[in-house]
Design a protein around this motif. Structure first.
Motif, PDB file in Angstrom:
ATOM      1  N   ASP A 159      29.601  -2.049  19.062  1.00  0.00           N
ATOM      2  CA  ASP A 159      28.969  -3.182  19.746  1.00  0.00           C
ATOM      3  C   ASP A 159      28.799  -4.414  18.857  1.00  0.00           C
ATOM      4  N   GLY A 176      25.869  -3.737  16.502  1.00  0.00           N
ATOM      5  CA  GLY A 176      24.987  -4.448  17.435  1.00  0.00           C
ATOM      6  C   GLY A 176      24.889  -5.949  17.201  1.00  0.00           C
ATOM      7  N   ASP A 197      14.564  -9.979  23.164  1.00  0.00           N
ATOM      8  CA  ASP A 197      15.089  -9.151  24.248  1.00  0.00           C
ATOM      9  C   ASP A 197      14.039  -8.159  24.727  1.00  0.00           C
ATOM     10  N   TYR A 222      18.572 -12.330  25.149  1.00  0.00           N
ATOM     11  CA  TYR A 222      19.810 -12.643  25.874  1.00  0.00           C
ATOM     12  C   TYR A 222      19.603 -13.289  27.223  1.00  0.00           C
TER      13      TYR A 222
END
Ligand code: Q9C
Ligand code: ZN
Length: 665
Positions: free
Chosen positions: A92, A143, A265, A305
């Motif tokens: 990711d 990530g 987030d 995000y």
């Protein structure tokens, strides 16, 4: 000493160049919307802008391996196909020809921030950076993270400034496994992370993100994982974890520096986190950390995000770092069952390491595993309909308008007005109507003109605080009882007002006769009072009164703050009784923490003989960070017992006092 803001547009100059659904949310706009929101709200202008720098190889090697650094160094020269190929070995994350440059700036920004704060040039600050850092490991990107900005900053602070203890608070919704791995055997760095976990069903799916991973060897107890096993966590869940885990342990640890992995987030509307905490919660999280380490708080952006939620949350954080009063806490209806289960698990895993939570109930080891299965099962039977987190709506946080006057004082003649304060004692005669009312209701001697002047100035102060012309106040009075009564009667007269009366020291606190909820009185003293079963009068009896910092702080963090936040007063009336025994540093901590309530509307009352305390009190009301208390020893068993028994008695009425899930069968 102000707030540093570190940002460089250059860090927007990389992006995902191919299709990858896992990475498409990590966009340059994350940075531009955050920065623009700070500019448009006027916050950026109030910060000191500090330039970024490139982290050097030596900086990066504090955390990362030479092989990994060498590998990342080759990425600017790779073709698109080679970049894709390079990316595949990690999870990711994506690479771009300019990401190495940005990653050096991101780590360097964190170092510039640490330099600004540890040299004493700046009080605190925030770095807005891309790429984020907390997932990246010694030899791996992960990530969206390339270099571990905060881990590098922690090592750098230790190495360059000889900082003894660093607290890393990771409020991002993902587990910063990179930070955990970096410090898991290191007792000089306390790492706290909460994260969406869902019993390992959520990314990065690591067994080692669970609550029972506490650190290794000498570092045992210095890694605190709070797994969220359900989505939808709210403000109450976050605050409960701060009150009952992070803050007691952090005060016991006594960091010299606080670094925040500030990912947003964990806020409402985020497509990754799917949590429901509103942007104003970040004002409170920030505020609650600002009296640790003498206020040396460095926040470094990680995730976030949902661009709207992100920008609002960044503004809340920076505005709080700047020292503006925090908004009234919202949506506090108590933690949910799943959060309480996590809270209980974490406390039982850590009670052996931290005396501040040693009284937490142990969790039988057999129950830990069954709980897992039980919880994993109820996850299966409840696959709720997926509402896209991005469709979530929430009200925009109200504008935080600071009062024209931060702190005003009412002092007897001959006591000098502290710097930066407004002195309110009026020479002119008080309104005859009010004067008569005072004579009838309060004054023992109707001709006591000094008392009359003091009381009318006090009421004028309270009134102007109510109108938000003045934020906080301090009054030295001859008769404390009379003054308390006067302020309560006046303030409670307005329909929607509630007064939290916090009283330190022995002596009778008047007017808790009524149980209408307009006042909540919490009194700390050494005298056992007649046990009153009244929801709104809470006597906290400590063996040495307020003299023992550990016992007192335990009561403040585990009892007073949860009560105060749930009560949500419009005014905090803080009373220091004569001979309270409270030392200045503990007093400053108390004032600092209480200013998270009532939009900072704190009115302090002290006996007129306590002149020496005027300066320290004013400084705290003005928002100066409280000095560190130093590492706290174990609280006295009697005090633990007293606070715990109160907590148990009161937790049915006050949900933020809960630390365990209610029994289900
Ligand atoms: N839907 C940071 O917030 N993708 N990194 C998870 C599960 C990885 C987040 C996919 C998210 C990494 C700094
Ligand atoms: Zn994250």
């Amino acid at each position: 000493m102000g707030t540093a803001l570190i940002y460089d547009e250059e860090m927007t100059n990389y992006k995902l160049l191919w299709v990858d659904p896992a990475c498409k949310i990590e966009v340059p706009e994350r940075l531009t919307v955050s920065y623009e929101a700070l500019v448009e709200s006027g916050l950026a202008d109030r910060c000191m802008s500090i330039p970024v720098r490139e982290a050097t190889d030596a900086d990066i090697l504090l955390v990362h391996s030479e092989d990994y650094l060498d590998a990342v160094k080759t990425t600017p020269y790779k073709t698109l196909e080679e970049l894709k190929e390079f990316t595949l070995q990690f999870g990711d994350v994506y690479f771009h020809p300019n990401i190495y440059h940005c990653a050096k700036l991101a780590a360097g920004a964190a170092l510039q921030l640490v330099d600004s704060v540890l040299t004493g040039k700046m009080r605190n600050g925030m770095a807005l950076v891309r790429p984020p850092g907390h997932h990246s490991m010694c030899s791996a990107a992960s990530g969206f993270c390339v270099f571990n900005n905060v881990a590098i900053a922690a090592k750098y602070a230790k190495q360059k400034y000889g900082v003894k203890r660093v607290l890393i608070v990771d409020w991002d919704i993902h587990h910063g496994q990179g930070v955990q791995y970096c410090f898991e055997d290191d007792p000089s760095v306390l790492y706290f992370s909460w994260h969406r976990y869902e019993h390992q069903k959520y990314w990065p799916h690591l067994r080692e993100s669970d609550f029972d991973i506490v650190g290794k060897e000498k570092g045992a107890g210095f890694n605190i994982n709070v797994p969220w096993n359900k989505v939808g966590m709210q403000n109450s869940d976050y605050l409960s974890v701060f009150f009952h885990i992070l803050l007691p342990v952090a005060y016991e640890f006594s960091p010299d520096l606080v670094l925040v992995c500030a990912g947003f987030d964990s806020g409402i509307g985020d497509p990754e986190g799917k949590m429901c905490a509103t942007p104003d919660i970040f004002a409170h999280l920030t505020h609650l950390l600002m009296n640790l380490a003498g206020g040396k708080v460095c926040a470094v952006l990680e995730g976030g995000y949902n661009l709207t939620s992100l920008a609002q949350s960044v503004c809340q954080t920076v505005q709080t770092l700047l020292g503006d009063p925090v908004p009234r806490p919202s949506n506090l209806d108590g933690p949910c069952k799943s959060a309480l289960e996590s809270l209980h698990c974490v406390r039982s895993a850590h009670r052996r390491y931290w005396s501040s939570i040693r009284h937490a109930a142990d969790l039988p080891s057999c129950e830990i595993s069954t709980k897992h299965i039980k919880l994993a099962e109820d996850k299966l039977d409840k696959e709720e309909e997926e509402k896209s987190a991005e469709e979530e709506v929430w009200p925009q946080p109200p504008k935080r308008v600071p009062s024209a006057i931060r702190t005003a004082v009412v002092l007897p003649e001959g006591v000098a007005c502290p710097d930066r304060c407004k002195c309110l004692m009026s020479a002119e005669d008080p309104d005859p109507l009010i004067a008569n009312k005072f004579r009838e209701n309060f004054l023992k001697d109707a001709d006591d003109s000094d008392a009359l002047t003091t009381l009318s100035s006090l009421i004028a102060l309270a009134e102007r605080m109510e109108k938000n012309e003045i934020c906080s106040g301090l009054a030295l009075v001859r008769d404390i009882s009379m003054a308390i009564m006067c302020v309560i009667q006046h303030t409670a007269a307005a329909l929607s007002n509630r007064v939290l009366v916090v009283c330190v020291g022995d002596g009778k606190v008047p007017s808790h006769g009524t149980d209408d909820g307009k006042t909540l009185v919490v009194q700390f003293s050494s005298k056992k009072s007649e046990e009153q079963k009244c929801k709104y009068y809470i006597p906290v009896c400590l063996k040495k009164g307020c003299q023992d910092a550990s016992g007192f702080m335990q009561a403040v963090l585990g009892l007073l703050l949860p009560l105060g936040y749930e009560y949500d007063p419009s005014l905090v009336l803080l009373v220091k009784m004569p001979d309270s025994g409270l030392c200045d540093t503990v007093w400053k901590q108390l004032i600092g923490l209480l200013q998270g309530l009532a939009q900072g509307h704190t009115l302090v009352l002290m006996q007129d003989v306590e002149r020496a305390c005027v300066g320290p009190t004013a400084s705290s009301l003005l928002g100066d960070a409280a000095p560190s208390l130093g590492q706290l020893h174990a609280p006295l068993p009697e005090d633990v017992e007293a606070v715990e028994s109160l907590r148990h008695r009161l937790k049915a009425d006050w949900k933020l006092l809960q630390t365990t899930a209610p029994e289900t069968r």
